[in-house]
Scaffold this motif. Structure first.
Motif, PDB file in Angstrom:
ATOM      1  N   TYR A  61       0.866  -1.190   0.000  1.00  0.00           N
ATOM      2  CA  TYR A  61       0.000   0.000   0.000  1.00  0.00           C
ATOM      3  C   TYR A  61       0.900   1.236   0.000  1.00  0.00           C
ATOM      4  O   TYR A  61       1.976   1.226   0.600  1.00  0.00           O
ATOM      5  CB  TYR A  61      -0.896   0.016   1.249  1.00  0.00           C
ATOM      6  CG  TYR A  61      -1.784  -1.200   1.382  1.00  0.00           C
ATOM      7  CD1 TYR A  61      -1.346  -2.322   2.085  1.00  0.00           C
ATOM      8  CD2 TYR A  61      -3.049  -1.220   0.813  1.00  0.00           C
ATOM      9  CE1 TYR A  61      -2.159  -3.451   2.201  1.00  0.00           C
ATOM     10  CE2 TYR A  61      -3.866  -2.340   0.930  1.00  0.00           C
ATOM     11  CZ  TYR A  61      -3.407  -3.450   1.620  1.00  0.00           C
ATOM     12  OH  TYR A  61      -4.210  -4.557   1.734  1.00  0.00           O
ATOM     13  N   TYR A  62       0.420   2.286  -0.643  1.00  0.00           N
ATOM     14  CA  TYR A  62       1.264   3.474  -0.715  1.00  0.00           C
ATOM     15  C   TYR A  62       0.413   4.737  -0.711  1.00  0.00           C
ATOM     16  O   TYR A  62      -0.757   4.733  -1.071  1.00  0.00           O
ATOM     17  CB  TYR A  62       2.135   3.438  -1.977  1.00  0.00           C
ATOM     18  CG  TYR A  62       1.338   3.527  -3.265  1.00  0.00           C
ATOM     19  CD1 TYR A  62       0.811   2.373  -3.853  1.00  0.00           C
ATOM     20  CD2 TYR A  62       1.111   4.757  -3.901  1.00  0.00           C
ATOM     21  CE1 TYR A  62       0.072   2.443  -5.029  1.00  0.00           C
ATOM     22  CE2 TYR A  62       0.384   4.833  -5.075  1.00  0.00           C
ATOM     23  CZ  TYR A  62      -0.138   3.665  -5.636  1.00  0.00           C
ATOM     24  OH  TYR A  62      -0.870   3.745  -6.795  1.00  0.00           O
ATOM     25  N   ASN A  63       1.024   5.808  -0.248  1.00  0.00           N
ATOM     26  CA  ASN A  63       0.485   7.160  -0.430  1.00  0.00           C
ATOM     27  C   ASN A  63       1.675   8.121  -0.428  1.00  0.00           C
ATOM     28  O   ASN A  63       2.842   7.677  -0.459  1.00  0.00           O
ATOM     29  CB  ASN A  63      -0.564   7.528   0.621  1.00  0.00           C
ATOM     30  CG  ASN A  63      -0.012   7.529   2.044  1.00  0.00           C
ATOM     31  OD1 ASN A  63       1.216   7.505   2.256  1.00  0.00           O
ATOM     32  ND2 ASN A  63      -0.908   7.544   3.014  1.00  0.00           N
ATOM     33  N   SER A  64       1.394   9.368  -0.358  1.00  0.00           N
ATOM     34  CA  SER A  64       2.474  10.345  -0.468  1.00  0.00           C
ATOM     35  C   SER A  64       3.390  10.323   0.754  1.00  0.00           C
ATOM     36  O   SER A  64       4.517  10.830   0.696  1.00  0.00           O
ATOM     37  CB  SER A  64       1.894  11.755  -0.653  1.00  0.00           C
ATOM     38  OG  SER A  64       1.029  12.058   0.425  1.00  0.00           O
ATOM     39  N   ASP A  65       2.927   9.740   1.857  1.00  0.00           N
ATOM     40  CA  ASP A  65       3.745   9.723   3.074  1.00  0.00           C
ATOM     41  C   ASP A  65       4.719   8.562   3.096  1.00  0.00           C
ATOM     42  O   ASP A  65       5.757   8.650   3.764  1.00  0.00           O
ATOM     43  CB  ASP A  65       2.843   9.621   4.312  1.00  0.00           C
ATOM     44  CG  ASP A  65       1.998  10.881   4.468  1.00  0.00           C
ATOM     45  OD1 ASP A  65       0.764  10.759   4.571  1.00  0.00           O
ATOM     46  OD2 ASP A  65       2.585  11.982   4.463  1.00  0.00           O
ATOM     47  N   GLY A  66       4.405   7.512   2.430  1.00  0.00           N
ATOM     48  CA  GLY A  66       5.303   6.372   2.447  1.00  0.00           C
ATOM     49  C   GLY A  66       4.645   5.126   1.901  1.00  0.00           C
ATOM     50  O   GLY A  66       3.616   5.189   1.226  1.00  0.00           O
ATOM     51  N   VAL A  67       5.259   4.003   2.224  1.00  0.00           N
ATOM     52  CA  VAL A  67       4.785   2.705   1.728  1.00  0.00           C
ATOM     53  C   VAL A  67       4.618   1.771   2.916  1.00  0.00           C
ATOM     54  O   VAL A  67       5.458   1.769   3.831  1.00  0.00           O
ATOM     55  CB  VAL A  67       5.801   2.103   0.726  1.00  0.00           C
ATOM     56  CG1 VAL A  67       5.333   0.727   0.249  1.00  0.00           C
ATOM     57  CG2 VAL A  67       5.987   3.034  -0.460  1.00  0.00           C
ATOM     58  N   VAL A  68       3.576   1.007   2.926  1.00  0.00           N
ATOM     59  CA  VAL A  68       3.364   0.014   3.990  1.00  0.00           C
ATOM     60  C   VAL A  68       3.232  -1.347   3.330  1.00  0.00           C
ATOM     61  O   VAL A  68       2.429  -1.522   2.413  1.00  0.00           O
ATOM     62  CB  VAL A  68       2.111   0.319   4.822  1.00  0.00           C
ATOM     63  CG1 VAL A  68       1.932  -0.738   5.916  1.00  0.00           C
ATOM     64  CG2 VAL A  68       2.200   1.711   5.442  1.00  0.00           C
ATOM     65  N   ILE A  69       4.023  -2.293   3.802  1.00  0.00           N
ATOM     66  CA  ILE A  69       3.977  -3.658   3.267  1.00  0.00           C
ATOM     67  C   ILE A  69       3.292  -4.545   4.315  1.00  0.00           C
ATOM     68  O   ILE A  69       3.684  -4.537   5.480  1.00  0.00           O
ATOM     69  CB  ILE A  69       5.403  -4.216   3.012  1.00  0.00           C
ATOM     70  CG1 ILE A  69       6.276  -3.188   2.304  1.00  0.00           C
ATOM     71  CG2 ILE A  69       5.321  -5.537   2.264  1.00  0.00           C
ATOM     72  CD1 ILE A  69       6.030  -3.022   0.852  1.00  0.00           C
TER      73      ILE A  69
END
Lengths: 391, 249
Positions: A213-221
């Protein structure tokens, strides 16, 4: 009243009284043993879903109005766990399930006590929930062709987990799966209320991770119910198990070395079907597709009104992997029909195929609209690959 | 009564007037509980216990119970004994209790028990009634066991739940279902009829006239012998014709 009229009444009443006294006497001697037998039988049934417990005390459900309405009985075990009897409505009414929750708030067992469902999935579905928590219970997939039954079952298990929280002085968690996921992602990244986009889940070889998952703040796996966050390439989540971290790192590498292509300028790509294309580090293309099958019609035969979502990876013009991540072809009722496109035994047939032999995957009788739409979507993906690569 | 008469009372229940195979009573529990020998044995013993106890009590109270309330009194007594048997089984033999299920409570309305109370216990002494209860109960038990043996051994390939190595592979499952039950029942009745034919025929069912809608126009004291009835009716018609002829003269 004469003696002749009175005698029958007196005799009958006397016999009734004597029999009642006799029954009372027998009950006096047998009631304790009967109670012990019933307790042993109940305990044996409860231990089946909560191993390690020896004794159970009934929970007074009247003490709190927050218990879900599906909870009909509750028992607290001496080992800190609880067992709840849940009554819900699947395809038909009368679906009764026994759910055990251990002292850590995880499902220790789920068993169907009685049901009138059309198929028999509810008899074995309970084993899918072992170890589930309130935040992961919705990760248990529904069964195609029995979505009503399994959805009701899953909701009942979730209610049991909430009932456990209430029985231990906590509060119910009524968040939707999307809210739970969003909260987990935000918590991992240290943000609040931010939305995330899902990159790919299982089609792309993301090193054993579950999703990116991603957004402008970072990525979460997401790896095995653990959420590992990355900001500018650095892990910001503490205390992650080494094995999980290696899987997360592999997934992050695939994600970070890929690039999203701007397909709006490439004519000939079926944009109704092909929604996103990413080029991976090894030159293969990963695509998100929407299958415009029966689901989009939203008529009396379907309840979703949505397309089905498919991920595909193509390398060298050949399909590396296809996965249906969400199928919405489920017709009303429990008929399997178009749900076949959600089965790996079906979509797995496309692995290794290319544009020349795609038709070797047959349509499925009884689900021709769904499988025809699916094959056309795969074809659109292969065409898009050719257009992108200029082949 | 002499010793021979007491033996006759006993044997009537077991063979000559077997409640299941001759009198065709208690068909419901017969078909329901004969899918296994254990449940048949349990049902037979439970029904026998209730039958003997209710016969004794009803015989003891026969001079006290008025005719107008005799059936309700019988049912209260029978229900009381059935409830006692239920409580005892639930306490000390819970597996048997679970196995018999609803059919244990249905012993209350078993025709055999109420029928013997009405036909025998209210007209005979305590000892004779007890012997009749034992005989009828044993007859019920034997019939149940005979049916259960056929249905379980051939239908399920087991005996008392233990698999029979050779038969288990060649069992006929329909015998454990309702159609098979009726089939076995019919065959056993036919066998019983054949055996009884050699001994002078099947004893017809014997019912009292009380409660019979035809009692006012029938000149019999019981329905035990239809031929006697037909002969008597024929005599009565002949007598009427002769009387008319004489009047005419």
């Amino acid at each position: 009243m004469t003696k002749k009229n009175l005698m029958p009444t007196v005799v009958l009443t006397s016999i009734c009284l004597v029999v009642a006294l006799l029954l009372s006497a027998v009950n006096f001697f047998t009631s304790e043993q009967i109670r012990k037998n019933n307790d042993a039988k109940l305990t044996a049934g409860l231990v089946e879903v909560l191993a390690g417990a020896d004794t159970f005390e009934p929970i007074d459900l009247e003490q709190s109005t927050n218990y879900p309405s599906t909870v009909t009985k509750g028992y607290k075990a001496n080992n800190g766990g609880c067992v709840f009897e849940m009554t819900t409505v699947g395809y038909k009414s009368g679906l009764v399930i026994l759910v055990g929750v251990d002292s850590e708030g995880k499902v220790s067992g789920a068993k169907c006590l009685s049901s009138s469902e059309t198929l028999s999935h509810e008899k074995t579905y309970g084993s899918s929930f072992l170890g589930s928590t309130i935040s992961t219970v919705f990760d248990v997939a529904l069964i195609s062709g029995a979505t009503k039954t399994t959805e009701a079952y899953r909701n009942a298990v979730r209610d049991a987990l909430n009932a456990f929280a209430i029985a231990n002085g906590g509060a119910a968690d009524d968040r939707t799966p999307e809210e739970i996921l969003s909260d987990n992602l935000n918590e991992a990244l240290g943000t609040e209320g931010k939305t995330f986009s899902k990159w790919f889940t299982s089609a792309v070889n993301i090193g054993g991770a579950d999703a990116v998952y991603y957004n402008s703040d970072g990525v979460v796996i997401a790896v095995d119910d653990v959420y590992v966050a990355y900001v500018d390439g650095t892990v910001v989540t503490d205390g992650v198990d080494a094995d999980i971290l290696s899987k997360a790192d592999a997934a992050y590498t695939v994600y970070s070395t890929s690039s999203k292509l701007d397909i709006s300028g490439i004519s000939g790509i079926n944009s109704t079907v092909v929604k996103e294309i990413y080029e991976l580090a090894d030159g293969s293309l990963a695509m998100n597709l929407e299958v415009q099958g029966y689901g989009i019609k939203g008529d009396k035969y379907t309840k979703s009104g949505k397309p089905s979502y498919v991920e595909i990876v193509i390398s060298g013009g050949t399909i590396v992997k296809v996965v249906t991540v969400e199928q919405n072809e489920t017709p009303m009722g429990e008929l399997p029909a178009g749900t076949v496109i959600g089965d790996s035994s079906y979509y797995g047939q496309y692995d290794g195929k290319d544009i020349t032999n795609l038709d070797s995957v047959d349509l499925v009788s009884g689900a021709t609209i769904s499988t025809d739409a699916y094959r056309k979507a795969i074809q659109a993906a292969l065409n898009a690959y050719g257009l992108v690569k200029g082949e | 009564m002499t010793k021979n008469n007491k033996l006759l009372i006993f044997l009537k229940g077991v063979i000559l007037e077997n409640p299941v195979l001759v009198l065709i009573l208690g068909t419901c529990p017969t078909l329901a509980t004969t899918t296994s020998m254990i449940s048949a044995l349990s049902m037979g013993l439970a029904a026998t216990a209730v039958l003997v106890c209710s016969n004794i009590v009803i015989s003891a109270l026969r001079s006290i119970i008025p005719d107008t309330v005799r059936i309700p009194c019988y049912i209260v007594v029978i229900a009381g004994f059935v409830t006692i048997v239920q409580m005892v089984l639930e306490a000390y033999l819970p597996d048997i209790y679970e196995m018999l299920g609803v059919y244990l409570a249905l012993i209350v309305v078993n025709c055999i028990i109420l029928g013997r109370a009405e036909m025998f216990a209210r007209k005979n002494g305590i000892l004779d009634s007890a012997i009749d209860g034992v005989g009828m109960g044993l007859g019920f038990l034997v019939a149940l066991l005979a049916m259960a043996t056929v249905r379980e051994v051939i239908g399920a390939g087991t005996v008392f739940g233990i698999e029979i190595p050779f038969l288990i592979d060649y069992r006929i499952p329909i015998l454990t279902m309702a159609p098979g039950g009726f089939l076995v029942y019919g065959i056993l009745i036919a066998v019983m009829n054949k055996i009884m034919a050699k001994k002078g025929g099947v004893k017809r069912k014997s019912f009292s006239c009380e409660g019979c809608p035809s009692a006012s126009m029938c000149n019999k004291t019981s329905c035990s012998d239809i031929e006697e009835l037909q002969v008597n009716n024929a005599s009565a018609e002949t007598k009427t014709v002769n009387e008319e002829a004489q009047d005419g003269n």
